[in-house]
Design an enzyme around this catalytic site. Structure first.
Site, PDB file in Angstrom:
ATOM      1  N   LYS A   1       2.338  -7.498  -2.852  1.00 43.29           N
ATOM      2  CA  LYS A   1       3.771  -7.805  -2.781  1.00 43.29           C
ATOM      3  C   LYS A   1       4.477  -6.757  -1.928  1.00 43.29           C
ATOM      4  O   LYS A   1       4.514  -5.588  -2.300  1.00 43.29           O
ATOM      5  CB  LYS A   1       4.385  -7.791  -4.182  1.00 43.29           C
ATOM      6  CG  LYS A   1       5.806  -8.344  -4.172  1.00 43.29           C
ATOM      7  CD  LYS A   1       6.559  -8.036  -5.454  1.00 43.29           C
ATOM      8  CE  LYS A   1       7.458  -6.839  -5.330  1.00 43.29           C
ATOM      9  NZ  LYS A   1       8.499  -6.938  -4.303  1.00 43.29           N
TER      10      LYS A   1
ATOM     11  N   GLU B   1       2.224   6.387  -5.783  1.00 39.47           N
ATOM     12  CA  GLU B   1       2.797   7.257  -4.739  1.00 39.47           C
ATOM     13  C   GLU B   1       4.306   7.139  -4.868  1.00 39.47           C
ATOM     14  O   GLU B   1       4.869   6.084  -4.570  1.00 39.47           O
ATOM     15  CB  GLU B   1       2.343   6.803  -3.343  1.00 39.47           C
ATOM     16  CG  GLU B   1       0.840   6.873  -3.115  1.00 39.47           C
ATOM     17  CD  GLU B   1       0.311   8.290  -3.088  1.00 39.47           C
ATOM     18  OE1 GLU B   1       1.115   9.246  -3.017  1.00 39.47           O
ATOM     19  OE2 GLU B   1      -0.912   8.439  -3.146  1.00 39.47           O
TER      20      GLU B   1
ATOM     21  N   CYS C   1       9.530   9.168   2.633  1.00 42.94           N
ATOM     22  CA  CYS C   1       9.310   9.959   1.412  1.00 42.94           C
ATOM     23  C   CYS C   1       8.984  11.412   1.753  1.00 42.94           C
ATOM     24  O   CYS C   1       9.156  12.302   0.931  1.00 42.94           O
ATOM     25  CB  CYS C   1       8.191   9.339   0.586  1.00 42.94           C
ATOM     26  SG  CYS C   1       6.673   9.134   1.537  1.00 42.94           S
TER      27      CYS C   1
ATOM     28  N   GLU D   1      16.394  12.624  -5.619  1.00 41.24           N
ATOM     29  CA  GLU D   1      16.057  12.054  -4.308  1.00 41.24           C
ATOM     30  C   GLU D   1      17.199  11.157  -3.834  1.00 41.24           C
ATOM     31  O   GLU D   1      17.574  10.213  -4.529  1.00 41.24           O
ATOM     32  CB  GLU D   1      14.762  11.233  -4.414  1.00 41.24           C
ATOM     33  CG  GLU D   1      14.293  10.722  -3.071  1.00 41.24           C
ATOM     34  CD  GLU D   1      13.086   9.792  -3.178  1.00 41.24           C
ATOM     35  OE1 GLU D   1      13.078   8.922  -4.061  1.00 41.24           O
ATOM     36  OE2 GLU D   1      12.158   9.951  -2.367  1.00 41.24           O
TER      37      GLU D   1
END
Ligand code: NAD
Length: 480
Positions: A173, A248, A282, A384
């Site tokens: 997906k 991750e 990231c 973040e």
């Protein structure tokens, strides 16, 4: 309007519910295609197709499997321009970045693992006079791969390629925010002659399609890249089912600049590591620590360069900073900038939404933003943001900067700038990050393990680590 379709059993198919969602171009704010709003019924069809295909794929001669994956890589290369444009429209990233990084890396992922499987060896251990032990690796069967929107085809293929290469069928997906390049990949897989059911791509929302994949009992391995909160939710479903899990997740990466660095190199690379892909990588360094001796000089030079950055239409080949991925994400970034001001931060560059003229006047853009005056306890330095926003802080000693760098719950990557290699090694070893770059950024060798520490992830991808993840190791001992 273009309708994206699911890729199940070798065919492009409508979702069972026939429901679709809008796919918006972030640079214009306009709906430009429709994406299947699939659900667990579509995931079940994908699993059924994978079940049918898995024996033939797992037992196919390795050279033939490798050649098919190489063919997919060739087709990605041949269609680079088409894919780069599609991804730039879908994501808002500058087309130059798609052309030079994202799409070439997607074909490199297929090529790397197609080559790796024909060069693999297995180990045997001789226990004197008693036996020979060897390791037999077998595919897990069906792998579930879920990827985010920031590097759409690059990260999608980073999972799919090793899963397929090691003999698994895949139910995957892509992010519902950037589905187009995965859809185009499914067309290329059909063209390449990939057998039906080997790769299945189901489009739709995380809580519907993603969770149906995660919780499906016939999918024993899950490779996920995305946010830490989503990773936590996924682990809560997959762990009690004893699935193999690779996560991750997010990052809040420190970029440490010592007095003795190569100033121009550190400056130019810091501009890239802060704002590439609008800061939506990231691995971008979002906390910049500069040693006192060069702090003022660095900040002045950095701010001047940031202010000169051109934000504009991602489809213009000269654009280096495009749109952020969605209206919602733009809002989140702007909220953090306001919060930084409330926390006492000083905006020394950028700080606002931006609207280029013409085609992109209603798009979602944010000026590259630099903030000073915030310590490590502030939310801006802990959470973040995943946008074009960095903080800059001075430091004096090595010990102090190691503590600052390690002060978040994340541990994905770090960058160190110094000409003193002994110090570089010492600081690198003390940082709790999965990747440390010394005097460079984003240099990757696909053979090396990739992954984060702390809340940035669990497990390692890349090289043999990925092939091992998608296989079960069996130890066979023969008496001699
Ligand atoms: P996200 O977690 O919102 O979504 C990632 C994917 O998970 C999407 O496909 C989404 O549909 C799906 N998803 C969402 N909820 C789900 C659920 N409950 N069950 C199953 N699937 C679900 O992340 P995002 O906003 O797309 O991506 C940005 C994040 O990804 C950032 O935190 C960034 O740091 C991280 N990221 C990490 C790496 C890495 O290698 N560590 C690389 C790229 C991005």
């Amino acid at each position: 309007m273009k309708k994206i379709k699911n890729y199940i059993g070798g065919k492009l198919v409508e979702p069972v519910s026939s429901k679709y969602m809008d796919n918006i171009e972030p640079a214009t704010g306009e709906v430009y295609s429709l994406i299947p709003d699939s659900d667990e019924k579509d995931v079940q069809l994908a699993v059924d197709a994978a079940e049918k295909a898995r024996h033939e794929w797992a037992t196919m001669p390795i050279e033939k499997r490798s050649a098919l994956l190489m063919k997919v890589a060739d087709l990605i290369d041949e269609n680079l321009e088409m894919l780069a444009k599609a991804e730039s429209i879908d994501n808002g990233k500058p087309i130059s970045l798609s052309r030079e990084v994202d799409i070439p890396r997607a074909s490199a992922n297929f090529r790397f693992y197609a080559a790796a499987i024909v060069n693999q060896s297995t180990q045997a251990h001789i226990t004197a006079d008693k036996g020979v032990n060897y390791t037999l690796r077998e595919p897990v069967g069906i792998a579930g791969c879920i990827s985010p929107w920031n590097l759409p085809l690059y990260l999608f293929t980073w999972k799919i390629a090793p899963a397929l290469a090691s003999g698994n069928c895949v139910v995957a997906k892509p992010s519902e925010i950037t589905p187009m390049s995965a859809f185009l990949l499914s067309e290329l897989c059909i063209k390449a002659g990939l057998p039906a059911g080997v790769l299945n791509i189901v489009h739709g929302l995380g809580p519907k399609v993603g969770e149906a994949i995660i919780s499906h009992p016939n999918i024993p391995a899950i490779s996920f890249t995305g946010g830490t909160a989503t990773g936590k939710r996924i682990a809560s479903i997959a762990a009690p089912m004893f699935k193999k899990l690779s996560l991750e997740l997010g990052g809040k990466n420190p970029n440490i600049i010592f007095d003795d660095c190569d100033f121009e190199d550190a400056l130019a690379t810091t501009l890239r590591s802060s704002f590439s892909n609008q800061g939506q990588i990231c691995l971008c360094g979002s906390r910049i620590y500069v040693q006192k001796g060069i702090y003022d000089k660095f900040l002045d030079a950095f701010v001047a360069k940031v202010k000169a950055m051109k934000v504009g239409d991602p489809l213009d080949s000269t654009t280096k900073t495009g749109a952020v991925v969605s209206a919602q994400h733009q809002e989140k970034i702007l909220h953090y900038i306001s919060l930084a001001q409330l926390e006492g931060g000083k905006i020394v560059a950028g700080g606002n939404a931006f609207n280029p003229k013409g085609r992109c006047r209603n798009g979602y853009f944010v000026q590259p933003t630099v903030i000073t005056g915030l310590d490590e306890s502030c939310r801006i330095n802990q959470e973040e943001i995943f946008g074009p926003v960095v903080t800059v802080q001075p430091f004096e000693t090595e010990e102090e900067v190691i503590a600052l760098a390690n002060s978040t719950n994340y541990g994905l990557s770090a960058t160190i700038w110094t000409q003193n290699l002994t110090r570089a090694h010492r600081v690198g070893a003390a940082l709790k990050s999965g990747i440390i770059w010394i005097n460079c950024w984003l240099v990757r060798d696909l053979r090396t393990p990739f992954g984060g520490m702390k809340q940035s992830g669990v497990g390692r991808e890349g090289g043999d680590d990925a092939l091992n993840f998608f296989t079960e190791a069996k130890n066979i001992c023969i008496k001699v």
